[in-house]
Design a protein around this motif. Structure first.
Motif, PDB file in Angstrom:
ATOM      1  N   ALA A  58       0.844  -1.196   0.000  1.00 34.04           N
ATOM      2  CA  ALA A  58       0.000   0.000   0.000  1.00 34.04           C
ATOM      3  C   ALA A  58       0.874   1.238   0.000  1.00 34.04           C
ATOM      4  N   LEU A  59       0.258   2.346  -0.353  1.00 37.04           N
ATOM      5  CA  LEU A  59       0.880   3.674  -0.243  1.00 37.04           C
ATOM      6  C   LEU A  59      -0.038   4.534   0.591  1.00 37.04           C
ATOM      7  N   LYS A  60       0.478   5.073   1.694  1.00 33.61           N
ATOM      8  CA  LYS A  60      -0.330   5.877   2.600  1.00 33.61           C
ATOM      9  C   LYS A  60       0.173   7.314   2.599  1.00 33.61           C
ATOM     10  N   ARG A  61      -0.767   8.234   2.747  1.00 30.34           N
ATOM     11  CA  ARG A  61      -0.426   9.651   2.782  1.00 30.34           C
ATOM     12  C   ARG A  61       0.347   9.984   4.052  1.00 30.34           C
ATOM     13  N   GLY A  62       1.420  10.785   3.901  1.00 32.70           N
ATOM     14  CA  GLY A  62       2.183  11.251   5.049  1.00 32.70           C
ATOM     15  C   GLY A  62       1.965  12.740   5.273  1.00 32.70           C
ATOM     16  N   LEU A  63       2.996  13.432   5.718  1.00 31.54           N
ATOM     17  CA  LEU A  63       2.908  14.871   5.967  1.00 31.54           C
ATOM     18  C   LEU A  63       3.033  15.630   4.658  1.00 31.54           C
ATOM     19  N   ARG A  64       2.011  16.421   4.321  1.00 34.19           N
ATOM     20  CA  ARG A  64       2.053  17.227   3.110  1.00 34.19           C
ATOM     21  C   ARG A  64       3.068  18.356   3.278  1.00 34.19           C
ATOM     22  N   LYS A  65       3.935  18.516   2.277  1.00 41.02           N
ATOM     23  CA  LYS A  65       4.987  19.522   2.362  1.00 41.02           C
ATOM     24  C   LYS A  65       4.925  20.439   1.142  1.00 41.02           C
ATOM     25  N   PRO A  66       4.186  21.537   1.217  1.00 34.64           N
ATOM     26  CA  PRO A  66       4.162  22.506   0.123  1.00 34.64           C
ATOM     27  C   PRO A  66       5.464  23.323   0.115  1.00 34.64           C
ATOM     28  N   THR A  67       6.062  23.480  -1.054  1.00 33.53           N
ATOM     29  CA  THR A  67       7.305  24.244  -1.167  1.00 33.53           C
ATOM     30  C   THR A  67       7.237  25.182  -2.363  1.00 33.53           C
ATOM     31  N   LEU A  68       7.916  26.308  -2.231  1.00 33.79           N
ATOM     32  CA  LEU A  68       8.007  27.282  -3.310  1.00 33.79           C
ATOM     33  C   LEU A  68       9.423  27.846  -3.326  1.00 33.79           C
ATOM     34  N   LYS A  69       9.987  27.975  -4.511  1.00 39.60           N
ATOM     35  CA  LYS A  69      11.268  28.662  -4.671  1.00 39.60           C
ATOM     36  C   LYS A  69      11.077  29.711  -5.747  1.00 39.60           C
ATOM     37  N   ILE A  70      11.294  30.973  -5.375  1.00 42.30           N
ATOM     38  CA  ILE A  70      11.037  32.095  -6.275  1.00 42.30           C
ATOM     39  C   ILE A  70      12.303  32.933  -6.398  1.00 42.30           C
ATOM     40  N   SER A  71      12.784  33.087  -7.617  1.00 38.60           N
ATOM     41  CA  SER A  71      13.892  34.003  -7.890  1.00 38.60           C
ATOM     42  C   SER A  71      13.303  35.252  -8.530  1.00 38.60           C
ATOM     43  N   HIS A  72      13.623  36.422  -7.966  1.00 43.02           N
ATOM     44  CA  HIS A  72      12.999  37.636  -8.469  1.00 43.02           C
ATOM     45  C   HIS A  72      13.933  38.837  -8.382  1.00 43.02           C
ATOM     46  N   ILE A  73      13.579  39.864  -9.134  1.00 43.77           N
ATOM     47  CA  ILE A  73      14.307  41.132  -9.134  1.00 43.77           C
ATOM     48  C   ILE A  73      13.685  42.039  -8.080  1.00 43.77           C
ATOM     49  N   LEU A  74      14.506  42.696  -7.280  1.00 41.69           N
ATOM     50  CA  LEU A  74      13.964  43.623  -6.289  1.00 41.69           C
ATOM     51  C   LEU A  74      13.336  44.814  -7.005  1.00 41.69           C
ATOM     52  N   PRO A  75      12.054  45.101  -6.735  1.00 39.40           N
ATOM     53  CA  PRO A  75      11.414  46.243  -7.400  1.00 39.40           C
ATOM     54  C   PRO A  75      11.816  47.550  -6.730  1.00 39.40           C
ATOM     55  N   SER A  76      12.148  48.556  -7.518  1.00 41.71           N
ATOM     56  CA  SER A  76      12.585  49.832  -6.942  1.00 41.71           C
ATOM     57  C   SER A  76      11.464  50.521  -6.180  1.00 41.71           C
ATOM     58  N   GLU A  77      10.214  50.188  -6.504  1.00 42.71           N
ATOM     59  CA  GLU A  77       9.083  50.811  -5.826  1.00 42.71           C
ATOM     60  C   GLU A  77       8.970  50.363  -4.374  1.00 42.71           C
ATOM     61  N   ALA A  78       9.333  49.107  -4.093  1.00 44.83           N
ATOM     62  CA  ALA A  78       9.255  48.563  -2.725  1.00 44.83           C
ATOM     63  C   ALA A  78      10.224  47.393  -2.634  1.00 44.83           C
ATOM     64  N   PRO A  79      11.536  47.674  -2.512  1.00 47.45           N
ATOM     65  CA  PRO A  79      12.548  46.620  -2.644  1.00 47.45           C
ATOM     66  C   PRO A  79      12.423  45.478  -1.645  1.00 47.45           C
ATOM     67  N   ILE A  80      12.040  45.782  -0.396  1.00 46.83           N
ATOM     68  CA  ILE A  80      12.095  44.746   0.641  1.00 46.83           C
ATOM     69  C   ILE A  80      10.728  44.248   1.066  1.00 46.83           C
ATOM     70  N   ASN A  81       9.682  44.657   0.369  1.00 46.55           N
ATOM     71  CA  ASN A  81       8.338  44.329   0.835  1.00 46.55           C
ATOM     72  C   ASN A  81       8.118  42.821   0.971  1.00 46.55           C
ATOM     73  N   PHE A  82       8.721  42.053   0.078  1.00 49.29           N
ATOM     74  CA  PHE A  82       8.604  40.598   0.138  1.00 49.29           C
ATOM     75  C   PHE A  82       9.697  39.980   0.992  1.00 49.29           C
ATOM     76  N   ILE A  83      10.934  40.353   0.746  1.00 47.74           N
ATOM     77  CA  ILE A  83      12.053  39.669   1.404  1.00 47.74           C
ATOM     78  C   ILE A  83      12.156  39.976   2.892  1.00 47.74           C
ATOM     79  N   GLN A  84      11.518  41.064   3.363  1.00 52.21           N
ATOM     80  CA  GLN A  84      11.584  41.391   4.785  1.00 52.21           C
ATOM     81  C   GLN A  84      10.992  40.293   5.659  1.00 52.21           C
TER      82      GLN A  84
END
Length: 289
Positions: A58-84
């Protein structure tokens, strides 16, 4: 069925959560000027084996692990709004959208809405004749697969980009005081690793989702490439010197690493090439502002 989607038909947006794992009602979703997006879901399948068969029982469900990796350019309008949020550790809802047509009237939408996401690792880097870029690795609690935008949400995008000409490197006393410009740098990079720990519990419902996502010991590291004009960094290693480093992130924004020491200093020398000095550092504190 629509034709396969291209990178030009993808956008990513986020909003800060007030309750962990819950997307706010009627949210204002803020865009990330992404260059690369790696969206994943790992169900952590549990393989069941037993005597009497060479194959899985059998195959049983374990711990769901959502992951995201985002490479982006810092926007001059709000450079740290995301990375902070690598510093604040606020939880985020992050939506990745693939669509056809103009975004305002998009059709054939495929949506991944990640919930309870926190930044596990942040890397920011800058090089001569390049833009300041960040790579953000997030882990979270859950992800919902859908075919539309969030009901009642508004979507906004930041504009502009931070170029290397808008950055700087400064060095000062260990506590971050007495900073002065360092004018020999050609490349810099720093990383913040929060070492988040997914914590599931045994319970009657949603046992496949983590309950907590606390940070563990933080790692603050970086690397700077200097034109080899003097022996300052070599002296620092010999003298066990402690210092601070401040990196410009556009506008009045910066990352200030305090109580730093050089972890490794090398001076590669090659035929028909100028000599540079590469210095890796470790810090005990950081402020992103």
């Amino acid at each position: 069925m629509p034709e396969t989607y291209g990178a030009h038909e993808c956008r990513v947006y986020y909003v800060m959560e007030s309750t962990y794992g819950q997307t706010p009602s009627n949210p204002t979703m803020l865009g990330v000027n992404a260059e690369n997006i790696d969206a994943g879901i790992n169900p952590s399948l549990i393989e069941v084996r037993g005597v009497g068969s060479r194959d899985l029982a059998a195959l049983k469900r374990g711990l769901r692990k959502p992951t995201l990796k985002i490479s982006h350019i810092l926007p001059s309008e709000a450079p740290i709004n995301f990375i902070q949020h690598a510093q604040t550790l606020n939880s985020l809802s992050v939506q990745v959208l693939w669509y056809k047509g103009l975004f305002a009237s998009a059709t054939d939408i495929i949506s991944l809405l990640y919930k309870g996401m926190r930044i596990d690792k942040l890397t920011v880097e800058c090089s001569i004749e390049e833009l300041v870029k960040a790579t953000v690795e997030l882990v979270g609690q859950d992800v919902a697969v859908g075919t539309g935008k969030i009901s009642g949400a508004t979507y906004a995008d930041y504009v502009g980009a931070v170029a290397y000409t808008e950055s700087f490197v400064q060095r000062g006393a260990a506590d971050g005081s007495n900073l002065s410009d360092v004018t020999r740098v050609t490349d810099w990079k720093f990383s913040i690793e929060n070492n988040l720990k997914p914590v599931p519990v045994i319970r009657s419902s949603n046992a496949h989702l983590l309950k907590y996502l606390p940070p563990r010991q933080r790692e603050l590291t970086g690397e700077i490439t200097f034109e080899f004009e003097d022996k300052n960094e070599l002296d620092d290693v010999i003298n066990d010197a402690e210092f601070s480093l401040k990196f410009g992130l556009g506008g009045s924004n910066y990352a200030l690493f305090k109580y730093c020491k050089w972890e490794n200093v090398t001076v590669p020398t090659k035929i028909e090439d100028l000599v540079n000095l590469k210095a890796k550092f470790v810090a005990r504190d950081v402020v992103i502002s």
